[in-house]
Design an enzyme around this catalytic site. Structure first.
Site, mmCIF file in Angstrom:
data_model
loop_
_atom_site.group_PDB
_atom_site.id
_atom_site.type_symbol
_atom_site.label_atom_id
_atom_site.label_comp_id
_atom_site.label_asym_id
_atom_site.label_seq_id
_atom_site.Cartn_x
_atom_site.Cartn_y
_atom_site.Cartn_z
ATOM 1 N N GLY A 158 1.810 1.581 11.455
ATOM 2 C CA GLY A 158 2.828 3.014 11.493
ATOM 3 C C GLY A 158 3.689 2.614 13.086
ATOM 4 N N GLU A 199 -5.591 -5.994 10.191
ATOM 5 C CA GLU A 199 -5.028 -5.080 10.339
ATOM 6 C C GLU A 199 -5.278 -4.071 11.878
ATOM 7 O OE1 GLU A 199 -2.425 -3.348 7.676
ATOM 8 O OE2 GLU A 199 -3.334 -1.191 7.479
ATOM 9 N N GLY A 239 2.940 -1.301 4.090
ATOM 10 C CA GLY A 239 2.216 0.032 3.658
ATOM 11 C C GLY A 239 4.491 0.801 3.140
ATOM 12 N N HIS A 253 -9.751 0.438 4.396
ATOM 13 C CA HIS A 253 -8.391 0.942 5.725
ATOM 14 C C HIS A 253 -8.428 2.193 6.836
ATOM 15 C CE1 HIS A 253 -4.052 2.519 6.890
ATOM 16 N NE2 HIS A 253 -4.049 1.641 6.100
ATOM 17 N N ASN A 310 0.875 -1.242 0.241
ATOM 18 C CA ASN A 310 0.214 0.054 -0.015
ATOM 19 C C ASN A 310 0.981 1.236 0.327
ATOM 20 O OD1 ASN A 310 -1.928 1.632 0.667
ATOM 21 N ND2 ASN A 310 -2.449 1.251 2.822
ATOM 22 N N TRP A 311 0.937 2.409 -1.113
ATOM 23 C CA TRP A 311 1.886 3.212 -1.186
ATOM 24 C C TRP A 311 0.824 4.444 -0.506
ATOM 25 C CZ3 TRP A 311 3.777 2.879 -6.923
ATOM 26 C CH2 TRP A 311 5.042 1.429 -7.072
ATOM 27 N N LYS A 312 0.081 4.000 0.412
ATOM 28 C CA LYS A 312 -0.519 5.530 0.338
ATOM 29 C C LYS A 312 -0.438 6.868 -0.372
ATOM 30 C CE LYS A 312 -0.239 3.422 4.567
ATOM 31 N NZ LYS A 312 -0.607 3.621 6.481
HETATM 32 P P1 PGA Z 1 2.595 0.136 8.038
HETATM 33 O O1 PGA Z 1 1.778 0.394 6.692
HETATM 34 O O2 PGA Z 1 3.240 -0.910 6.744
HETATM 35 O O3 PGA Z 1 3.617 1.550 7.253
HETATM 36 O O4 PGA Z 1 2.321 0.188 9.291
HETATM 37 C C1 PGA Z 1 0.478 -0.846 7.262
HETATM 38 C C2 PGA Z 1 -0.753 -0.401 6.515
HETATM 39 O O5 PGA Z 1 -1.116 0.695 6.564
HETATM 40 O O6 PGA Z 1 -1.547 -1.105 5.815
#
Ligand code: PGA
Length: 254
Positions: A172, A166, A233, A96, A9-11
């Site tokens: 994060g 998740e 992420g 999400h 997930n590149w956000k």
């Molecule tokens: P992260 O993000 O791996 O940076 O914790 C995961 C996500 O939000 O899907």
């Protein structure tokens, strides 16, 4: 046997140029692992088309990070499922925590998005898991969320989905949720799918864990028997780290 699954997930990250270099590096580094693990990249909308082109028919899935709950009509700022499919998406990440928080999404709205995605032939990666202050109530929350999120879905639709466990508190963070927590959550998802949709569907749908997945912790997380793969992420946006995690998934689930 289910094919293991890996979601990146590149956000809000990656320019067009960065996206192209990422894909080049990932294809070169991950090589034939891409045949053994179903890898899905979720770039921001601006990079979907170019990532699809850069993948050039290699077996890597393209996914969007969200979709409109509307089929069509005047909805400025939203992207409908049919245009995501037209841009090359086969998957869409739904529910999400960051979308729930930023845009006020609830389970009923995510369910409408699931309907729109399926109508357009997109396969949902459905995020499930407890909120930040509900860590001790994870299994109750999963049992509440799943029926609302999947209302109106047929067993054949559910079999083609991926479920991303998740917890909000694990995103994060410095480290992922502990193995026992991950194992219990993923097992609860698989058990619920089996009870409601039967063995065939529960045996086909992929259940993965996400939340602060790193190369260092990936092997440990894959010890959970119901985990078919991982989502990331930060580390999913680093092609070297991501290829390393994909290798661990392939080895753990061969
Ligand atoms: P992260 O993000 O791996 O940076 O914790 C995961 C996500 O939000 O899907």
């Amino acid at each position: 046997m289910r094919k293991p699954f890996a979601l990146s997930n590149w956000k809000m990250a990656m320019t067009i140029g960065e996206a192209q270099s990422y894909v080049g590096e990932l294809l070169a580094t991950a090589g034939d692992l891409l045949e053994r693990v179903e890898v899905v990249l979720c770039p921001p909308c601006t990079a979907l088309h170019v990532v699809g082109q850069a993948l050039g028919g290699r077996p890597v899935g393209l996914g969007a990070q969200n979709v409109s709950a509307h089929e069509g009509g005047p909805h400025t700022g939203q992207v409908p499922a049919r245009l995501l499919a037209d841009a090359g998406c086969r998957w869409v990440l739904l529910g999400h925590w960051e979308v729930r928080r930023d845009l006020g999404e609830d389970d009923a709205l995510v369910n409408r998005k699931v309907r729109r995605a399926l109508e357009a032939g997109l396969r949902p990666v459905l995020l499930v898991g407890e909120a930040r202050d509900r860590r001790g109530a994870a299994l109750d929350d999963l049992a509440q969320q799943l029926p609302v999120l999947l209302a109106g879905s047929r067993a054949s639709d559910v079999a083609g989905m991926a479920f991303l466990y998740e917890p909000e508190w694990a995103i994060g963070a410095a480290e992922p949720a502990p193995l026992e927590h991950v194992a219990a959550g993923c097992h609860a998802i698989r058990t619920w799918l089996r009870l409601v949709y039967g063995d065939g569907t529960a045996g086909a749908a992929r259940v993965i864990y996400g939340g602060s997945v790193t190369p260092e912790y990936a092997g440990e997380l894959l010890k959970a028997p119901d985990v078919d793969g991982l989502g990331a992420g930060r580390r999913g946006r680093d092609p070297q780290a991501w290829a390393f995690i994909i290798r661990l998934i392939a080895e753990a689930r061969r």
